[in-house]
Motif scaffolding. Structure first.
Motif, PDB file in Angstrom:
ATOM      1  N   TYR A  16       0.840  -1.200   0.000  1.00 36.25           N
ATOM      2  CA  TYR A  16       0.000   0.000   0.000  1.00 36.25           C
ATOM      3  C   TYR A  16       0.874   1.248   0.000  1.00 36.25           C
ATOM      4  CZ  TYR A  16      -4.642  -1.948   0.838  1.00 36.25           C
ATOM      5  OH  TYR A  16      -5.842  -2.586   0.714  1.00 36.25           O
ATOM      6  N   VAL A  17       0.454   2.237  -0.726  1.00 34.57           N
ATOM      7  CA  VAL A  17       1.110   3.539  -0.740  1.00 34.57           C
ATOM      8  C   VAL A  17       0.039   4.567  -0.388  1.00 34.57           C
ATOM      9  CG1 VAL A  17       2.273   5.271  -2.167  1.00 34.57           C
ATOM     10  CG2 VAL A  17       2.773   2.846  -2.497  1.00 34.57           C
ATOM     11  N   SER A  18       0.348   5.433   0.560  1.00 31.51           N
ATOM     12  CA  SER A  18      -0.565   6.510   0.921  1.00 31.51           C
ATOM     13  C   SER A  18      -0.035   7.801   0.316  1.00 31.51           C
ATOM     14  CB  SER A  18      -0.662   6.650   2.441  1.00 31.51           C
ATOM     15  OG  SER A  18      -1.235   5.494   3.002  1.00 31.51           O
ATOM     16  N   LEU A  19      -0.870   8.443  -0.475  1.00 30.45           N
ATOM     17  CA  LEU A  19      -0.495   9.702  -1.105  1.00 30.45           C
ATOM     18  C   LEU A  19      -1.407  10.807  -0.601  1.00 30.45           C
ATOM     19  CD1 LEU A  19       0.008   8.791  -4.877  1.00 30.45           C
ATOM     20  CD2 LEU A  19       1.756   9.214  -3.157  1.00 30.45           C
ATOM     21  N   GLU A  20      -0.789  11.916  -0.245  1.00 32.91           N
ATOM     22  CA  GLU A  20      -1.556  13.114   0.049  1.00 32.91           C
ATOM     23  C   GLU A  20      -1.553  13.930  -1.233  1.00 32.91           C
ATOM     24  OE1 GLU A  20      -1.508  15.930   3.759  1.00 32.91           O
ATOM     25  OE2 GLU A  20       0.077  16.510   2.343  1.00 32.91           O
ATOM     26  N   SER A  21      -2.728  14.094  -1.800  1.00 30.17           N
ATOM     27  CA  SER A  21      -2.855  14.770  -3.084  1.00 30.17           C
ATOM     28  C   SER A  21      -3.540  16.109  -2.845  1.00 30.17           C
ATOM     29  CB  SER A  21      -3.677  13.901  -4.040  1.00 30.17           C
ATOM     30  OG  SER A  21      -3.717  14.463  -5.320  1.00 30.17           O
ATOM     31  N   SER A  22      -2.880  17.189  -3.253  1.00 31.03           N
ATOM     32  CA  SER A  22      -3.424  18.537  -3.096  1.00 31.03           C
ATOM     33  C   SER A  22      -3.545  19.179  -4.465  1.00 31.03           C
ATOM     34  CB  SER A  22      -2.504  19.394  -2.226  1.00 31.03           C
ATOM     35  OG  SER A  22      -2.357  18.822  -0.951  1.00 31.03           O
ATOM     36  N   ALA A  23      -4.616  19.923  -4.675  1.00 36.47           N
ATOM     37  CA  ALA A  23      -4.815  20.581  -5.962  1.00 36.47           C
ATOM     38  C   ALA A  23      -5.568  21.889  -5.757  1.00 36.47           C
ATOM     39  CB  ALA A  23      -5.601  19.669  -6.901  1.00 36.47           C
ATOM     40  N   ALA A  24      -5.340  22.799  -6.698  1.00 40.15           N
ATOM     41  CA  ALA A  24      -6.038  24.081  -6.717  1.00 40.15           C
ATOM     42  C   ALA A  24      -6.412  24.383  -8.164  1.00 40.15           C
ATOM     43  CB  ALA A  24      -5.149  25.187  -6.146  1.00 40.15           C
ATOM     44  N   PRO A  25      -7.599  24.940  -8.374  1.00 43.41           N
ATOM     45  CA  PRO A  25      -7.994  25.281  -9.753  1.00 43.41           C
ATOM     46  C   PRO A  25      -7.203  26.474 -10.271  1.00 43.41           C
ATOM     47  CG  PRO A  25      -9.641  26.043  -8.189  1.00 43.41           C
ATOM     48  CD  PRO A  25      -8.621  25.276  -7.399  1.00 43.41           C
ATOM     49  N   LEU A  26      -6.964  26.476 -11.595  1.00 43.61           N
ATOM     50  CA  LEU A  26      -6.315  27.594 -12.277  1.00 43.61           C
ATOM     51  C   LEU A  26      -7.333  28.227 -13.228  1.00 43.61           C
ATOM     52  CD1 LEU A  26      -2.864  26.024 -13.219  1.00 43.61           C
ATOM     53  CD2 LEU A  26      -3.345  27.634 -11.368  1.00 43.61           C
ATOM     54  N   PHE A  27      -7.474  29.530 -13.125  1.00 44.26           N
ATOM     55  CA  PHE A  27      -8.433  30.244 -13.954  1.00 44.26           C
ATOM     56  C   PHE A  27      -7.710  31.223 -14.865  1.00 44.26           C
ATOM     57  CE2 PHE A  27     -10.600  29.123 -10.002  1.00 44.26           C
ATOM     58  CZ  PHE A  27     -11.719  28.455 -10.481  1.00 44.26           C
ATOM     59  N   ASP A  28      -8.288  31.467 -16.042  1.00 45.86           N
ATOM     60  CA  ASP A  28      -7.715  32.478 -16.933  1.00 45.86           C
ATOM     61  C   ASP A  28      -8.210  33.856 -16.514  1.00 45.86           C
ATOM     62  OD1 ASP A  28     -10.300  32.813 -17.945  1.00 45.86           O
ATOM     63  OD2 ASP A  28      -9.886  31.724 -19.818  1.00 45.86           O
ATOM     64  N   ALA A  29      -7.802  34.898 -17.248  1.00 53.81           N
ATOM     65  CA  ALA A  29      -8.150  36.283 -16.899  1.00 53.81           C
ATOM     66  C   ALA A  29      -9.655  36.508 -16.910  1.00 53.81           C
ATOM     67  CB  ALA A  29      -7.454  37.250 -17.848  1.00 53.81           C
ATOM     68  N   ALA A  30     -10.392  35.730 -17.702  1.00 59.10           N
ATOM     69  CA  ALA A  30     -11.851  35.881 -17.780  1.00 59.10           C
ATOM     70  C   ALA A  30     -12.560  35.060 -16.703  1.00 59.10           C
ATOM     71  CB  ALA A  30     -12.340  35.474 -19.162  1.00 59.10           C
ATOM     72  N   GLY A  31     -11.789  34.308 -15.896  1.00 60.58           N
ATOM     73  CA  GLY A  31     -12.387  33.526 -14.821  1.00 60.58           C
ATOM     74  C   GLY A  31     -12.782  32.123 -15.231  1.00 60.58           C
ATOM     75  N   ARG A  32     -12.396  31.705 -16.443  1.00 59.87           N
ATOM     76  CA  ARG A  32     -12.718  30.351 -16.904  1.00 59.87           C
ATOM     77  C   ARG A  32     -11.663  29.370 -16.381  1.00 59.87           C
ATOM     78  NH1 ARG A  32     -13.676  33.427 -21.712  1.00 59.87           N
ATOM     79  NH2 ARG A  32     -11.512  32.981 -22.224  1.00 59.87           N
ATOM     80  N   LEU A  33     -12.124  28.214 -16.004  1.00 57.58           N
ATOM     81  CA  LEU A  33     -11.231  27.166 -15.518  1.00 57.58           C
ATOM     82  C   LEU A  33     -10.298  26.720 -16.626  1.00 57.58           C
ATOM     83  CD1 LEU A  33     -10.488  25.213 -13.170  1.00 57.58           C
ATOM     84  CD2 LEU A  33     -12.143  23.612 -14.145  1.00 57.58           C
TER      85      LEU A  33
END
Length: 181
Positions: A16-33
């Protein structure tokens, strides 16, 4: 913002491998993902150590409960005292309340026991001496009981006493049967 989740999977080598996965959304200048920025961190060793620690704490709590032992630590510089669940049981105090300071321990024992403990603690702090004492103690309901108190100094690298720690062993039943000193 960042969101973290712990994932557990089987590795190719069968563990078994335990991974802590963290993520954040990136948006363009118009606010689109546009996508996500993420990072994975292998926390397998941390998880395994936590599981081992939890197991040892559980076994220690069981041993303490079955044996009539309690353990404590005291930092004389801050007068911070920590008690195990066994100390609360032994003194008949509810768990979760702050344990008494060293000065307040006077209320938990007779004058002779307190004087002997005070001398032993001073010797531990000044000369680094461990101690073992037979004490007569009192619970809030006024009942008396007997315990062996063992304390040891904990030193820094230069030999200065940082804190004391020890155990308290309830010998009331043994004393009643004539088995304890």
């Amino acid at each position: 913002g960042w969101q973290a989740v712990v994932l557990r999977w089987w590795s190719r080598d069968g563990r078994y491998v335990s991974l802590e996965s963290s993520a954040a959304p990136l948006f363009d200048a118009a606010g689109r993902l546009e996508g996500f920025l993420g990072i994975d961190r292998d926390i397998s060793v941390i998880r395994e150590l936590q599981l081992q620690l939890d197991e040892r704490e559980g076994l220690l709590a069981m041993a303490e409960r079955l044996s009539g032992l309690g353990y404590w630590t005291w930092d004389p510089a801050s007068d911070h005292v920590r008690w195990s669940a066994g100390m609360y049981r032994a003194f008949g105090l509810p768990p979760g309340v702050a344990p008494p300071s060293f000065a307040e321990h006077r209320e938990l024992m007779g004058a002779d026991s307190h004087a002997r403990l005070d001398r032993a603690v001073r010797a531990a702090l000044e000369r680094g001496e461990a101690y073992s004492l037979d004490l007569e103690l009192r619970r809030p309901d006024g009942s008396c009981w007997h315990a062996i108190a063992v304390g040891e100094p904990v030193h820094d690298a230069r030999g200065k006493v940082l804190r004391l720690w020890g155990v308290l062993y309830d010998v009331t039943e043994q004393r009643a049967r004539g088995l304890a000193a």
